[in-house]
Design a protein around this motif. Sequence first.
Motif, PDB file in Angstrom:
ATOM      1  N   SER A 505      16.119  28.591 -28.543  1.00 34.90           N
ATOM      2  CA  SER A 505      15.677  27.756 -27.466  1.00 34.90           C
ATOM      3  C   SER A 505      16.810  27.284 -25.925  1.00 34.90           C
ATOM      4  N   ALA A 506      16.418  27.302 -25.514  1.00 35.83           N
ATOM      5  CA  ALA A 506      16.637  26.913 -24.119  1.00 35.83           C
ATOM      6  C   ALA A 506      16.212  25.280 -23.562  1.00 35.83           C
ATOM      7  N   GLU A 507      16.877  24.060 -23.772  1.00 38.50           N
ATOM      8  CA  GLU A 507      16.683  22.857 -23.225  1.00 38.50           C
ATOM      9  C   GLU A 507      17.893  22.297 -21.567  1.00 38.50           C
ATOM     10  N   TYR A 508      16.561  21.786 -21.380  1.00 45.04           N
ATOM     11  CA  TYR A 508      17.690  20.931 -19.753  1.00 45.04           C
ATOM     12  C   TYR A 508      17.402  19.229 -20.418  1.00 45.04           C
ATOM     13  N   GLU A 509      18.021  18.591 -20.576  1.00 46.04           N
ATOM     14  CA  GLU A 509      17.753  16.942 -20.544  1.00 46.04           C
ATOM     15  C   GLU A 509      18.761  15.800 -19.694  1.00 46.04           C
ATOM     16  N   HIS A 510      18.012  15.125 -19.005  1.00 47.21           N
ATOM     17  CA  HIS A 510      18.674  14.948 -17.761  1.00 47.21           C
ATOM     18  C   HIS A 510      18.319  12.999 -18.046  1.00 47.21           C
ATOM     19  N   PRO A 511      19.344  12.080 -17.433  1.00 46.45           N
ATOM     20  CA  PRO A 511      18.720  10.901 -17.758  1.00 46.45           C
ATOM     21  C   PRO A 511      18.528  10.315 -16.983  1.00 46.45           C
ATOM     22  N   VAL A 512      17.295   9.581 -17.556  1.00 48.03           N
ATOM     23  CA  VAL A 512      16.951   8.915 -15.634  1.00 48.03           C
ATOM     24  C   VAL A 512      17.028   6.918 -15.649  1.00 48.03           C
ATOM     25  N   LEU A 513      16.893   6.470 -16.782  1.00 52.42           N
ATOM     26  CA  LEU A 513      18.261   5.125 -16.807  1.00 52.42           C
ATOM     27  C   LEU A 513      18.995   5.216 -17.787  1.00 52.42           C
ATOM     28  N   ASP A 514      19.235   3.969 -17.898  1.00 49.15           N
ATOM     29  CA  ASP A 514      20.671   3.550 -18.815  1.00 49.15           C
ATOM     30  C   ASP A 514      20.525   4.701 -20.668  1.00 49.15           C
ATOM     31  N   ASP A 515      19.289   4.256 -20.862  1.00 47.08           N
ATOM     32  CA  ASP A 515      18.886   4.428 -22.179  1.00 47.08           C
ATOM     33  C   ASP A 515      17.706   4.957 -22.093  1.00 47.08           C
ATOM     34  N   TRP A 516      16.990   6.302 -21.172  1.00 47.91           N
ATOM     35  CA  TRP A 516      16.348   7.230 -21.541  1.00 47.91           C
ATOM     36  C   TRP A 516      16.777   7.768 -20.212  1.00 47.91           C
ATOM     37  N   GLY A 517      15.939   9.141 -20.802  1.00 47.66           N
ATOM     38  CA  GLY A 517      15.929  10.328 -20.741  1.00 47.66           C
ATOM     39  C   GLY A 517      14.629  11.021 -20.685  1.00 47.66           C
ATOM     40  N   ALA A 518      14.638  12.553 -20.122  1.00 46.74           N
ATOM     41  CA  ALA A 518      13.381  13.266 -20.077  1.00 46.74           C
ATOM     42  C   ALA A 518      14.081  14.919 -20.269  1.00 46.74           C
ATOM     43  N   GLY A 542       9.594  16.393 -22.226  1.00 44.15           N
ATOM     44  CA  GLY A 542       9.929  16.005 -23.614  1.00 44.15           C
ATOM     45  C   GLY A 542      10.524  14.165 -22.854  1.00 44.15           C
ATOM     46  N   ILE A 543      10.829  13.177 -24.181  1.00 44.65           N
ATOM     47  CA  ILE A 543      10.724  11.974 -23.732  1.00 44.65           C
ATOM     48  C   ILE A 543      12.879  11.217 -24.654  1.00 44.65           C
ATOM     49  N   ARG A 544      12.881  11.130 -24.018  1.00 40.75           N
ATOM     50  CA  ARG A 544      14.409  10.604 -24.832  1.00 40.75           C
ATOM     51  C   ARG A 544      14.788   9.012 -24.626  1.00 40.75           C
ATOM     52  N   TRP A 545      15.030   8.423 -25.849  1.00 42.81           N
ATOM     53  CA  TRP A 545      15.575   7.279 -25.934  1.00 42.81           C
ATOM     54  C   TRP A 545      17.352   7.007 -27.104  1.00 42.81           C
ATOM     55  N   TYR A 546      18.086   7.059 -25.871  1.00 46.04           N
ATOM     56  CA  TYR A 546      18.727   7.087 -27.076  1.00 46.04           C
ATOM     57  C   TYR A 546      19.277   5.321 -27.143  1.00 46.04           C
ATOM     58  N   SER A 547      19.106   5.230 -28.805  1.00 47.24           N
ATOM     59  CA  SER A 547      19.224   4.341 -29.287  1.00 47.24           C
ATOM     60  C   SER A 547      20.384   3.926 -29.827  1.00 47.24           C
ATOM     61  N   PRO A 548      20.856   2.772 -29.905  1.00 48.49           N
ATOM     62  CA  PRO A 548      22.183   2.330 -30.624  1.00 48.49           C
ATOM     63  C   PRO A 548      22.308   2.955 -32.225  1.00 48.49           C
ATOM     64  N   VAL A 549      21.409   3.908 -32.151  1.00 51.49           N
ATOM     65  CA  VAL A 549      21.134   4.300 -34.402  1.00 51.49           C
ATOM     66  C   VAL A 549      21.654   5.835 -33.835  1.00 51.49           C
ATOM     67  N   HIS A 570       5.672  16.300 -30.891  1.00 51.63           N
ATOM     68  CA  HIS A 570       6.889  16.611 -31.602  1.00 51.63           C
ATOM     69  C   HIS A 570       7.859  14.951 -32.079  1.00 51.63           C
ATOM     70  N   PHE A 571       7.939  15.000 -32.760  1.00 46.01           N
ATOM     71  CA  PHE A 571       8.732  13.935 -32.588  1.00 46.01           C
ATOM     72  C   PHE A 571      10.110  13.820 -33.858  1.00 46.01           C
ATOM     73  N   SER A 572      11.490  13.266 -33.090  1.00 47.99           N
ATOM     74  CA  SER A 572      12.053  13.496 -34.604  1.00 47.99           C
ATOM     75  C   SER A 572      13.279  12.040 -34.146  1.00 47.99           C
ATOM     76  N   ALA A 573      14.735  11.211 -35.120  1.00 44.97           N
ATOM     77  CA  ALA A 573      15.246  10.791 -34.444  1.00 44.97           C
ATOM     78  C   ALA A 573      16.556  11.434 -35.196  1.00 44.97           C
ATOM     79  N   GLY A 574      17.463  11.328 -34.611  1.00 43.78           N
ATOM     80  CA  GLY A 574      18.761  11.352 -35.351  1.00 43.78           C
ATOM     81  C   GLY A 574      19.618  12.042 -34.428  1.00 43.78           C
ATOM     82  N   ALA A 575      20.861  12.797 -33.951  1.00 44.07           N
ATOM     83  CA  ALA A 575      21.777  13.446 -33.803  1.00 44.07           C
ATOM     84  C   ALA A 575      21.448  14.794 -33.991  1.00 44.07           C
ATOM     85  N   ARG A 576      21.596  15.775 -32.987  1.00 38.63           N
ATOM     86  CA  ARG A 576      21.234  16.803 -33.414  1.00 38.63           C
ATOM     87  C   ARG A 576      22.432  18.113 -33.912  1.00 38.63           C
TER      88      ARG A 576
END
Length: 577
Positions: A505-518, A542-549, A570-576
Amino acid sequence: MRLKSPVLRAAPLMLMLYLSASVAVAEVSVKGVKGQAKENVLLTLSLAKERCDAPEWKIRNLYAQADQEIDEALRALGYYHAALEKSLTFDRQCWQARFDIQPGPQAVVSAIDIAITGEAHDDPEFQKLRNNLPLKIGSPVHHGQYESLKRRFETLALERGYLNAKFTESKLLIDKARNSARIELLFDAGKRMYFGDVTIKQDILNPDFVEKYISIKKGDYYSTEQLAKTQSALSQSDYFDSVEIIPDTENIEQQRVPVSITLSPNNRHLYSFGLGFDTDIGPLGNATYKNRRLNRRGHFLNANLDISPVLSIADVEYSIPMKDPVHDVLSFGGGFRYEDTDTFKSKKAALSVRYKKARPNGWKQTLYLDYSYEEFETETESGEALLLVPGASWLRSVADSIVRPTKGYRAEFEVRGSYETPFSDVSFLQGIFSGIWMQPLPGGGKFIGRTNLGATLVDDLSRLPTSYRFYAGGINSIRGYDYKELGPKDGFGHVKGGEFLTVVSAEYEHPVLDDWGAAAFVDSGNAFNAGDISFKTGVGLGIRWYSPVGPVRLDFAVPLNEANSSFQIHFSAGARL
């Protein structure tokens, strides 16, 4: 200065005047300096902290003292010949102050003379510090770095047990005419202290067991590192609600520092319940129980129950801390697992013994022996097997942040197998590797690479239970395909599981706002048998939310090959990592 926006200019005149007046802010302009010099000037200027509605007399007083503040701000960075031109104006709305600074040349360090006396004179750590100073000859003068240098000597002295250490001389001598500075330090470390009596106050566990967590030993050199190590070990043991370690530096005798440790118990029983949803296995209910102290020898018990339409697991584990309880644990467990996917059904009951060891190099090793009975069926075959499976796994995870990692990796290796005997129905040997690599990229984004690899040696795959076969598809496999829908097929086109697994798998993730990313990603691979390789690929956003946990991921993926559905969410939570 009045702040204006296109929205305000389009509003009626009275509303525009009211709003512009309410948001008018003061302007303090600093020119002629940049970088750290400008930042330090703005931080030091009292005037820069005032609002438009401040009294005029106060603004004029602060404006008058700005010369001294700017001079102090620049001198701290080695500018001793600064020239200043300034102006202050008032209008109906606010006031403006302008400062035009000519900083002049920056002084440099021309000599560094550091002498260490006392028992630290020959201490290798102090020699290392003196040989690797952050300030060097030719470096620009920086008062903050000079003070930081002194603090490093004081901190190292405390860490190494020189509790009476002090500077008997500390000078930063400035020669304005030559734009240079000389550093002269005389550090008297005095005598090095030792740990004295260690008193442990607790009535929770056996004293000899608690002492296994204590790295402070009477007669060893006093060390804040050992104090911190003991604090961490006791706190992370989960036995204690609070850990208080107090070195009695007021009652030192013959260079011995007494240490008192006070421990209060954590709640013995811990219960938790939860409801959730997993896009691979559907709605999920969870219940856990932990007994932190089954006895005074530190034995503990964990029980867990997960229930979902696709995968349900119930297990219990009895754990015994070993000679080094921080790093070594022996456990005995049992459990039941029921899995009902679109490709197979499985019921498995197992007993296990595990020896877990955290190694100094960061790897976590687990040696285990599982004894299981499994009933399984695919669309065209069914069976049952009793297996005695010894195995071992090694896991290492490194990340620059636990909650929001941007760089690091996770690697896990596992080897397991069985030999056909009266106690085991199938002979096989299996190796598994999974890895994740995360790397920051220019522009604030990051690359995430992932792979899952597996290989099995077995004479007859149809006799091997489905829990030991390889499948692909799902959020942690190939996105765009349903959970475990991919793998080699039988003569009727039904997935039966494979001997091998390859997923990349290859993925590129980029922050959009302080607590959000794409994110954008591509996953490819499959489970397969020798000579029958057919890779499948899925792509998506994908959409990423960098939550406090920790991060929360929501992925929309489409398969590029034949699949059970035209897209997957697909939905998941937690650090990889």
